[in-house]
Design a protein around this motif. Structure first.
Motif, PDB file in Angstrom:
ATOM      1  N   THR A 171      29.064  27.327  47.975  1.00  0.00           N
ATOM      2  CA  THR A 171      30.034  27.491  46.886  1.00  0.00           C
ATOM      3  C   THR A 171      30.521  26.138  46.389  1.00  0.00           C
ATOM      4  OG1 THR A 171      30.762  29.613  47.801  1.00  0.00           O
ATOM      5  CG2 THR A 171      32.242  28.511  46.259  1.00  0.00           C
TER       6      THR A 171
ATOM      7  N   ILE B 160      27.867  24.518  44.186  1.00  0.00           N
ATOM      8  CA  ILE B 160      27.805  25.167  42.873  1.00  0.00           C
ATOM      9  C   ILE B 160      28.977  24.732  42.002  1.00  0.00           C
ATOM     10  CG2 ILE B 160      27.958  27.397  41.693  1.00  0.00           C
ATOM     11  CD1 ILE B 160      26.384  28.590  44.069  1.00  0.00           C
ATOM     12  N   GLU B 161      30.169  24.628  42.595  1.00  0.00           N
ATOM     13  CA  GLU B 161      31.340  24.180  41.834  1.00  0.00           C
ATOM     14  C   GLU B 161      31.170  22.745  41.345  1.00  0.00           C
ATOM     15  OE1 GLU B 161      35.117  23.684  40.091  1.00  0.00           O
ATOM     16  OE2 GLU B 161      33.966  25.504  40.562  1.00  0.00           O
TER      17      GLU B 161
ATOM     18  N   GLN C 155      28.606  22.905  38.549  1.00  0.00           N
ATOM     19  CA  GLN C 155      29.106  23.654  37.398  1.00  0.00           C
ATOM     20  C   GLN C 155      30.629  23.765  37.504  1.00  0.00           C
ATOM     21  OE1 GLN C 155      26.969  27.399  37.533  1.00  0.00           O
ATOM     22  NE2 GLN C 155      25.152  26.509  36.600  1.00  0.00           N
TER      23      GLN C 155
ATOM     24  N   THR D  21      33.549  26.939  37.921  1.00  0.00           N
ATOM     25  CA  THR D  21      33.038  28.179  38.499  1.00  0.00           C
ATOM     26  C   THR D  21      34.108  28.893  39.320  1.00  0.00           C
ATOM     27  OG1 THR D  21      30.758  27.359  38.587  1.00  0.00           O
ATOM     28  CG2 THR D  21      31.315  29.181  40.055  1.00  0.00           C
TER      29      THR D  21
ATOM     30  N   LEU E 124      36.689  30.513  37.165  1.00  0.00           N
ATOM     31  CA  LEU E 124      36.149  31.735  36.564  1.00  0.00           C
ATOM     32  C   LEU E 124      36.167  32.886  37.565  1.00  0.00           C
ATOM     33  CD1 LEU E 124      34.685  33.298  34.316  1.00  0.00           C
ATOM     34  CD2 LEU E 124      32.527  32.353  35.177  1.00  0.00           C
ATOM     35  N   LEU E 125      35.789  32.601  38.813  1.00  0.00           N
ATOM     36  CA  LEU E 125      35.797  33.640  39.836  1.00  0.00           C
ATOM     37  C   LEU E 125      37.200  34.174  40.073  1.00  0.00           C
ATOM     38  CD1 LEU E 125      33.360  32.086  42.499  1.00  0.00           C
ATOM     39  CD2 LEU E 125      32.847  33.876  40.831  1.00  0.00           C
TER      40      LEU E 125
ATOM     41  N   GLU F 215      33.310  36.569  44.584  1.00  0.00           N
ATOM     42  CA  GLU F 215      32.411  35.458  44.914  1.00  0.00           C
ATOM     43  C   GLU F 215      31.083  35.979  45.462  1.00  0.00           C
ATOM     44  OE1 GLU F 215      32.207  31.746  48.078  1.00  0.00           O
ATOM     45  OE2 GLU F 215      34.160  32.536  47.494  1.00  0.00           O
TER      46      GLU F 215
ATOM     47  N   LEU G  91      28.059  35.072  43.090  1.00  0.00           N
ATOM     48  CA  LEU G  91      27.364  33.878  43.569  1.00  0.00           C
ATOM     49  C   LEU G  91      26.422  34.148  44.743  1.00  0.00           C
ATOM     50  CD1 LEU G  91      30.083  31.040  43.614  1.00  0.00           C
ATOM     51  CD2 LEU G  91      28.531  31.689  41.773  1.00  0.00           C
TER      52      LEU G  91
ATOM     53  N   ARG H 137      24.201  31.186  46.051  1.00  0.00           N
ATOM     54  CA  ARG H 137      24.852  30.512  47.179  1.00  0.00           C
ATOM     55  C   ARG H 137      23.933  30.481  48.395  1.00  0.00           C
ATOM     56  NH1 ARG H 137      29.937  33.644  48.871  1.00  0.00           N
ATOM     57  NH2 ARG H 137      28.304  35.053  49.606  1.00  0.00           N
TER      58      ARG H 137
END
Length: 242
Positions: A93, A96-97, A100, A103, A106-107, A122, A126, A130
């Motif tokens: 996670t 990814i954050e 991007q 993220t 947004l979650l 999540e 993801l 993930r």
């Protein structure tokens, strides 16, 4: 030294004045865990917004200590692996954050809008990405395959009873509980409204995979809340001193 002199470890009327005494007091294993936790806190300072930085570090600390406590109860030989794996349980996670940004916002917004919990959103949004990112990164770091699998696998249907994945899954739920988060943010404002983050009850799919009854889990959660609150205070003391 400060930790050894805290209420959790310090002997009444006695103060520990050097590192050797402090390590003897809290134990080498716990000292190593705390040092590793602090290092992980430094590592996530880059690429994350301030409001997520502390929250995710405290969550990692909670998952690590919770996994260690649960493992000690149901599968002691996994205790050391459980702590290490707990500290980096959310590595996918985090990556990814960083790739991007926004993220996590947004979650959380999605969870609030739909009346769901952040962890569930999540997993839904993801989950596959993930898992791929986690596998790729941890294998590149040459972590043992059992730890890689333990962290990456979050599907209860694919997890064995009392396995590392089962322990981590339940520890993650516990770290999101009102008992733990309530203690962590008892004396300081939380970075977010916690209604969309706190789970009211543990995912029954994970509790079924771990050989602990409700009383055991309640005791572990209470002990965990005290440990995480203490570590948060210690980290703040370090920050203030710096």
């Amino acid at each position: 030294i400060g930790l050894a002199n805290s209420v959790a470890y310090g002997a009444p009327g006695k103060k520990f004045n050097n590192l050797e005494q402090a390590v003897l007091r809290i134990g080498l294993e716990r000292a190593a865990q705390i040092a590793f936790g602090m290092l992980c806190g430094q590592a996530i300072n880059k690429g994350l917004s301030p409001q997520w930085r502390e929250f995710l570090w405290l969550h990692a600390i909670a998952v690590a200590h919770g996994a260690s406590l649960i493992a000690n109860k149901v599968n002691p030989q996994e205790r050391a692996n459980a702590y290490l794996a707990g500290m980096i349980y959310d590595i996918g996670t985090l990556v990814i954050e960083c790739l991007q940004p926004g993220t996590l916002d947004l979650l959380l917004q999605t969870a609030e809008n739909r009346g769901l919990k952040l962890g569930r959103v999540e997993n839904a949004m993801l989950g596959k990405a993930r898992k791929v990112v986690t596998h790729a990164l941890l294998e590149r770091w040459s972590l043992p395959s059992e730890i890689v699998a333990g962290i990456a696998e979050r599907d209860p249907a694919a997890i064995d009873t009392n396995s590392l994945s089962a322990i981590l899954g339940l520890a993650d739920e516990m770290a999101r509980s009102g008992t733990v988060l309530g203690a962590v943010y008892a004396d300081t404002p939380a970075p977010f409204v916690l209604d969309s983050i706190v789970v009211e009850e543990y995912n029954p799919q994970f509790t079924a995979l771990v050989s602990c009854d409700e009383d055991d889990l309640e005791k572990i959660a209470e002990r965990l809340s005290g440990q995480v609150q203490m570590l948060r205070s210690t980290a703040q003391s370090f920050a203030d001193a710096a």
